[in-house]
Scaffold this motif. Structure first.
Motif, PDB file in Angstrom:
ATOM      1  N   VAL B  81       0.869  -1.187   0.000  1.00  0.00           N
ATOM      2  CA  VAL B  81       0.000   0.000   0.000  1.00  0.00           C
ATOM      3  C   VAL B  81       0.900   1.229   0.000  1.00  0.00           C
ATOM      4  N   ARG B  82       0.779   2.018  -1.042  1.00  0.00           N
ATOM      5  CA  ARG B  82       1.649   3.195  -1.190  1.00  0.00           C
ATOM      6  C   ARG B  82       0.937   4.436  -0.658  1.00  0.00           C
ATOM      7  N   LEU B  83       1.605   5.148   0.224  1.00  0.00           N
ATOM      8  CA  LEU B  83       1.043   6.386   0.768  1.00  0.00           C
ATOM      9  C   LEU B  83       1.810   7.579   0.218  1.00  0.00           C
ATOM     10  N   LYS B  84       1.044   8.533  -0.306  1.00  0.00           N
ATOM     11  CA  LYS B  84       1.657   9.786  -0.750  1.00  0.00           C
ATOM     12  C   LYS B  84       1.600  10.792   0.395  1.00  0.00           C
ATOM     13  N   GLU B  85       1.989  12.027   0.134  1.00  0.00           N
ATOM     14  CA  GLU B  85       2.057  13.011   1.224  1.00  0.00           C
ATOM     15  C   GLU B  85       0.688  13.304   1.829  1.00  0.00           C
ATOM     16  N   ASN B  86       0.712  13.566   3.116  1.00  0.00           N
ATOM     17  CA  ASN B  86      -0.499  13.908   3.872  1.00  0.00           C
ATOM     18  C   ASN B  86      -1.603  12.878   3.711  1.00  0.00           C
ATOM     19  N   GLN B  87      -1.199  11.612   3.801  1.00  0.00           N
ATOM     20  CA  GLN B  87      -2.192  10.540   3.758  1.00  0.00           C
ATOM     21  C   GLN B  87      -2.159   9.747   5.057  1.00  0.00           C
ATOM     22  N   ARG B  88      -3.207   8.992   5.266  1.00  0.00           N
ATOM     23  CA  ARG B  88      -3.332   8.191   6.485  1.00  0.00           C
ATOM     24  C   ARG B  88      -3.794   6.787   6.098  1.00  0.00           C
ATOM     25  N   PHE B  89      -3.281   5.821   6.828  1.00  0.00           N
ATOM     26  CA  PHE B  89      -3.646   4.436   6.550  1.00  0.00           C
ATOM     27  C   PHE B  89      -3.630   3.655   7.853  1.00  0.00           C
ATOM     28  N   GLU B  90      -4.671   2.863   8.072  1.00  0.00           N
ATOM     29  CA  GLU B  90      -4.694   2.013   9.265  1.00  0.00           C
ATOM     30  C   GLU B  90      -4.446   0.578   8.844  1.00  0.00           C
ATOM     31  N   VAL B  91      -3.475  -0.035   9.504  1.00  0.00           N
ATOM     32  CA  VAL B  91      -3.105  -1.410   9.154  1.00  0.00           C
ATOM     33  C   VAL B  91      -4.221  -2.348   9.595  1.00  0.00           C
ATOM     34  N   GLU B  92      -4.787  -3.022   8.620  1.00  0.00           N
ATOM     35  CA  GLU B  92      -5.840  -3.993   8.919  1.00  0.00           C
ATOM     36  C   GLU B  92      -5.492  -5.304   8.253  1.00  0.00           C
ATOM     37  N   VAL B  93      -6.100  -6.354   8.727  1.00  0.00           N
ATOM     38  CA  VAL B  93      -5.878  -7.665   8.110  1.00  0.00           C
ATOM     39  C   VAL B  93      -7.234  -8.182   7.645  1.00  0.00           C
ATOM     40  N   ASP B  94      -7.196  -9.336   7.012  1.00  0.00           N
ATOM     41  CA  ASP B  94      -8.439  -9.978   6.547  1.00  0.00           C
ATOM     42  C   ASP B  94      -9.199  -9.114   5.548  1.00  0.00           C
ATOM     43  N   LYS B  95      -8.464  -8.357   4.762  1.00  0.00           N
ATOM     44  CA  LYS B  95      -9.110  -7.602   3.689  1.00  0.00           C
ATOM     45  C   LYS B  95      -8.333  -7.862   2.410  1.00  0.00           C
ATOM     46  N   PRO B  96      -8.994  -7.875   1.279  1.00  0.00           N
ATOM     47  CA  PRO B  96      -8.251  -8.060   0.019  1.00  0.00           C
ATOM     48  C   PRO B  96      -7.279  -6.888  -0.191  1.00  0.00           C
ATOM     49  N   CYS B  97      -6.205  -7.165  -0.902  1.00  0.00           N
ATOM     50  CA  CYS B  97      -5.170  -6.151  -1.119  1.00  0.00           C
ATOM     51  C   CYS B  97      -5.762  -4.898  -1.773  1.00  0.00           C
ATOM     52  N   ALA B  98      -6.649  -5.095  -2.737  1.00  0.00           N
ATOM     53  CA  ALA B  98      -7.223  -3.931  -3.430  1.00  0.00           C
ATOM     54  C   ALA B  98      -7.975  -3.035  -2.454  1.00  0.00           C
ATOM     55  N   ALA B  99      -8.655  -3.664  -1.493  1.00  0.00           N
ATOM     56  CA  ALA B  99      -9.406  -2.883  -0.506  1.00  0.00           C
ATOM     57  C   ALA B  99      -8.453  -2.112   0.393  1.00  0.00           C
ATOM     58  N   LEU B 100      -7.338  -2.748   0.728  1.00  0.00           N
ATOM     59  CA  LEU B 100      -6.353  -2.060   1.575  1.00  0.00           C
ATOM     60  C   LEU B 100      -5.748  -0.866   0.838  1.00  0.00           C
ATOM     61  N   ILE B 101      -5.428  -1.082  -0.436  1.00  0.00           N
ATOM     62  CA  ILE B 101      -4.839   0.012  -1.229  1.00  0.00           C
ATOM     63  C   ILE B 101      -5.813   1.193  -1.308  1.00  0.00           C
ATOM     64  N   ALA B 102      -7.085   0.852  -1.454  1.00  0.00           N
ATOM     65  CA  ALA B 102      -8.094   1.918  -1.568  1.00  0.00           C
ATOM     66  C   ALA B 102      -8.298   2.645  -0.242  1.00  0.00           C
ATOM     67  N   GLN B 103      -7.802   2.046   0.815  1.00  0.00           N
ATOM     68  CA  GLN B 103      -8.033   2.606   2.146  1.00  0.00           C
ATOM     69  C   GLN B 103      -7.118   3.790   2.470  1.00  0.00           C
ATOM     70  N   ALA B 104      -6.011   3.914   1.745  1.00  0.00           N
ATOM     71  CA  ALA B 104      -5.113   5.055   1.985  1.00  0.00           C
ATOM     72  C   ALA B 104      -5.843   6.323   1.593  1.00  0.00           C
ATOM     73  N   GLN B 105      -5.986   7.224   2.514  1.00  0.00           N
ATOM     74  CA  GLN B 105      -6.783   8.418   2.215  1.00  0.00           C
ATOM     75  C   GLN B 105      -6.050   9.698   2.593  1.00  0.00           C
ATOM     76  N   SER B 106      -6.346  10.737   1.840  1.00  0.00           N
ATOM     77  CA  SER B 106      -5.754  12.038   2.123  1.00  0.00           C
ATOM     78  C   SER B 106      -6.426  12.649   3.349  1.00  0.00           C
TER      79      SER B 106
END
Lengths: 396, 155
Positions: B81-106
Motif C-alpha cells: 500500500v503506497r502512501l503519498k504526502e499527507n495521507q493516512r492508513f490504518e493497518v488492517e488484516v483480513d481484507k483483500p489487497c485492493a481494498a487495503l490500497i483503496a483505504q489510503a486516504q488524504s
C-alpha cells in the motif's frame, strides 16, 4: 483718499482672483499638475461616461498620462470597441507597468474578460508593491483561489515566495474563508520556514472550530520541526522540555497578567524530575480568572490512561486544582469526560493517573488544569503546583 | 560416544532455538515500512512517533505521512500500500489487497471549487488627490468638477 481706496480695491480684487485661481487649481489638478480624472475601472452600468474627445486632448498634451489612457480604455470598452480598449490598456501597461492604478485597472479588465491567469499575475504585483491595496485585492484573490482558478499562477506565486502571502492567509482566514483552501499556501510557507505563528494558529483553530479535527491536526503536524516529530505523543511535550508555542495542539500557557489572572505559569528548570524542566503554576492567593494551562487533542475514540508526576506546594486556600479532559464540539467545551485527583496541600513528587473513555462522537478534546470550583463562581487559590511527564496511553 | 554426540546435537538445537526466539519476537506484526521518505509517523501506545525504514506494524497501527513524504506499507503476504504526502492508513488484516490500497486516504480535504460565476468585482478606483473623496467614481464626479470642464493645462 480716492487713490488709496482704489489701490486697496485693486489689491483686494487681486487677492480674490489669486485665491480663486488657487481654489480652482486645487480642485481641478493634483499636486503634480495633472488634471484630476475619475476612476478607471468602475465599469458597471452606472459608471459615469467620459468624453473621449477630452481624453484624447489630454493625451495629445501628455501621451504619458496613464490615468487618461485607462479612462479612454474604459470608454472604448463601454462602447464595445474591444480592440481599442485592449490597445489603450496595453499602452497604459507598457508605459507604467508598476503604476498602482495601471495594475489595478488592468487586472480588473482581465477579470471582466475572464482572463484569470493574467489578472492574478497583475494582482500579485499590485499587492506586492502596494500593501495599501491589499484590503481591496485580497478578497478578489480569495475568490479566485477558492474557485481553483489558475492553479499554475498560484504555484508561481508560492514558488516566488511573495511576501504578501502571509498577510493574505491571515486576513482571508480571519474573514472566514474556508481554511482548507489556504492550506497549500501555508504549507509552502512552512517548507520555507516563513510561516508565522498567527497564520498557522488561525488556520488550525478555524479547522478545529469547524470540527475538522483530523485536518487541523494534520496541518499542525506539518508545521512541526522534523526533530519534534520523533515523539509527538497523544500529549504533546508532556515533559515540558520545550518552550510552548501556544499554537495548534501545543500547550497554551496563560499569558494574562498575574494581577488579572491570579496565577503565573512557567516551565523552569527543576530538580528531581525527568528531564530538566517541569510545569510550575503559582497561585497568588487572589481571585482566579481563566485556565492556566491547556492543550487541544485529537484522540480517537477509545480508552486511555492519563498519568504524570505532581508536586503540590502549600496549596492552602481553595479546593486545589485538577486535570480534566473534556470534549470540544463546534468550538464549545463540553462537560468533563474524566478528571485527575485534586492537588492540595504539600507533597513530594508523586505519580498520579486516571482513566479516560473517549466516546465515538468526541473527535476533539481539551486537556486543562482547572482550579476546582472555577465554573461555579469565585475561586481563591494560593500555593504552587508542579507537574511533569504527562503521558496518555491507549488501553486495549 | 553416541550419547555424547546426541548431547552436542541437543546443545546446538537448544542454542539455535535460543538464537531464533528473539528474531521471531522482532518479527511481530503483519507488515512493515519500506521506502520511507520524509516524515512518516506511526501510532504507538502513547501517541504518534516517527516511523523508520523496516519498522514493523501491528494490526490497527495508523501510518501518517506529512508534506513531501511518502512510504510503502508492505504486508507480509506481499500486498503493498503506497502512501503519498499527507495521507493516512490504518493497518488492517483480513481484507483483500485492493481494498487495503483503496483505504489510503488524504487527510487534507481539498475544498470543493466554488464556481466563479460572474467575474469577481474589483471596483478599482484611482486614488484622487487632495480634497476628493475616495469612495468611488460616482462620488468623484458628483460634487467635483465635471470632467468635461477640465482644462488641459494647469497653467
Amino acid at each position: 483718499m480716492n487713490a488709496t481706496a482704489l489701490r486697496a480695491g485693486v489689491v483686494i480684487a487681486g487677492l480674490l482672483i489669486a485665491w480663486r485661481i488657487v481654489q480652482v487649481n486645487v480642485v481641478l489638478y493634483d499636486e503634480n499638475g495633472q488634471a484630476r480624472l475619475p476612476a478607471t475601472a468602475s465599469t458597471g452600468v452606472n459608471a459615469p461616461t467620459l468624453d473621449r474627445e477630452l481624453l484624447h486632448r489630454v493625451l495629445d498634451r501628455n501621451p504619458g498620462h496613464v490615468v487618461a489612457l485607462l479612462n479612454l480604455a474604459r470608454e472604448h470598452e463601454r462602447a464595445g470597441d474591444a480592440q481599442k480598449a485592449r490597445q489603450a490598456y496595453d499602452a497604459a501597461y507598457a508605459l507604467a507597468p508598476l503604476h498602482r492604478d495601471v495594475l489595478g485597472a488592468v487586472a480588473d479588465y482581465y477579470l471582466r474578460l475572464g482572463s484569470n491567469a493574467e489578472a492574478i499575475a497583475l494582482l500579485d504585483r499590485l499587492v506586492d508593491a502596494y500593501p495599501d491595496a491589499r484590503a481591496l485585492a485580497f478578497p478578489v484573490l480569495g475568490k479566485l483561489l477558492l474557485a481553483h482558478a489558475q492553479p499554475a499562477a498560484w504555484s508561481a506565486i508560492a514558488s516566488r515566495k511573495a511576501a504578501w502571502i502571509g498577510p493574505f492567509i491571515e486576513l482571508s482566514c480571519r474573514q472566514g474563508m474556508d481554511p482548507a483552501a489556504l492550506v497549500p499556501l501555508l504549507l509552502s510557507r512552512v517548507a520555507d520556514r516563513r510561516a508565522a505563528a498567527d497564520e498557522i494558529g488561525c488556520i488550525v483553530d478555524h479547522l478545529r472550530d469547524a470540527d475538522r479535527w483530523a485536518e487541523a491536526y494534520q496541518v499542525w503536524l506539518n508545521t512541526l520541526l522534523r526533530e519534534r516529530l520523533g515523539d509527538v505523543g497523544f500529549v504533546y511535550n508532556g515533559s515540558f522540555e520545550f518552550a510552548s508555542s501556544g499554537v495548534g495542539f501545543d500547550w497554551r500557557l496563560s499569558r494574562a497578567r498575574e494581577r488579572d489572572s491570579g496565577h503565573v505559569v512557567e516551565t523552569p528548570q527543576a530538580a528531581g524530575v525527568t528531564g530538566q524542566r517541569a510545569l510550575r503554576v503559582s497561585f497568588n492567593g487572589k481571585r482566579q480568572a481563566g485556565i492556566p494551562v491547556m492543550q487541544y487533542m485529537a484522540l480517537e475514540p477509545g480508552r486511555y490512561e492519563m498519568s504524570g508526576l505532581a508536586r503540590p506546594q502549600s496549596i492552602t486556600a481553595g479546593r486545589g486544582v485538577q486535570w480534566t479532559l473534556r470534549c470540544v464540539k463546534h468550538g464549545q467545551v463540553q462537560p468533563a469526560l474524566a478528571n485527575s485527583e485534586r492537588f492540595v496541600g504539600s507533597s513530594e513528587w508523586r505519580r498520579f493517573s486516571f482513566e479516560v473513555a473517549v466516546p465515538n462522537d468526541c473527535h476533539g478534546q481539551l486537556l486543562q488544569l482547572e482550579p476546582l470550583g472555577l465554573a461555579d463562581g469565585t475561586v481563591y487559590l494560593a500555593g504552587t503546583a508542579w507537574f511533569d511527564d504527562l503521558v496518555l496511553r491507549r488501553l486495549r | 560416544m553416541k550419547t555424547r554426540h546426541l548431547a552436542i546435537a541437543a546443545g546446538f538445537i537448544a542454542a539455535a532455538a535460543t538464537a531464533i526466539a528473539p528474531a521471531q519476537t522482532t518479527r511481530e506484526g503483519v507488515a512493515q515500512l519500506k521506502g520511507v521518505k520524509g516524515n512518516v509517523l506511526l501510532s504507538r501506545q502513547t501517541g504518534l512517533a516517527a516511523g523508520g525504514e523496516a519498522a514493523r506494524l501491528t494490526e490497527h497501527t495508523r501510518v501518517i505521512t506529512t508534506a513531501n513524504s511518502e512510504v510503502v506499507v508492505v504486508y507480509d503476504n506481499g500486498c503493498e500500500v503506497r502512501l503519498k504526502e499527507n495521507q493516512r492508513f490504518e493497518v488492517e488484516v483480513d481484507k483483500p489487497c485492493a481494498a487495503l490500497i483503496a483505504q489510503a486516504q488524504s487527510v487534507l480535504v481539498e475544498p470543493a471549487g466554488t464556481a466563479l460565476g460572474a467575474a469577481p468585482v474589483f471596483f478599482w478606483v484611482v486614488l484622487p488627490a487632495v480634497g476628493v473623496s475616495t469612495v468611488g467614481a460616482n462620488v468623484l464626479l458628483g460634487p467635483g468638477p465635471s470632467p468635461q470642464t477640465l482644462s488641459l493645462s494647469p497653467s
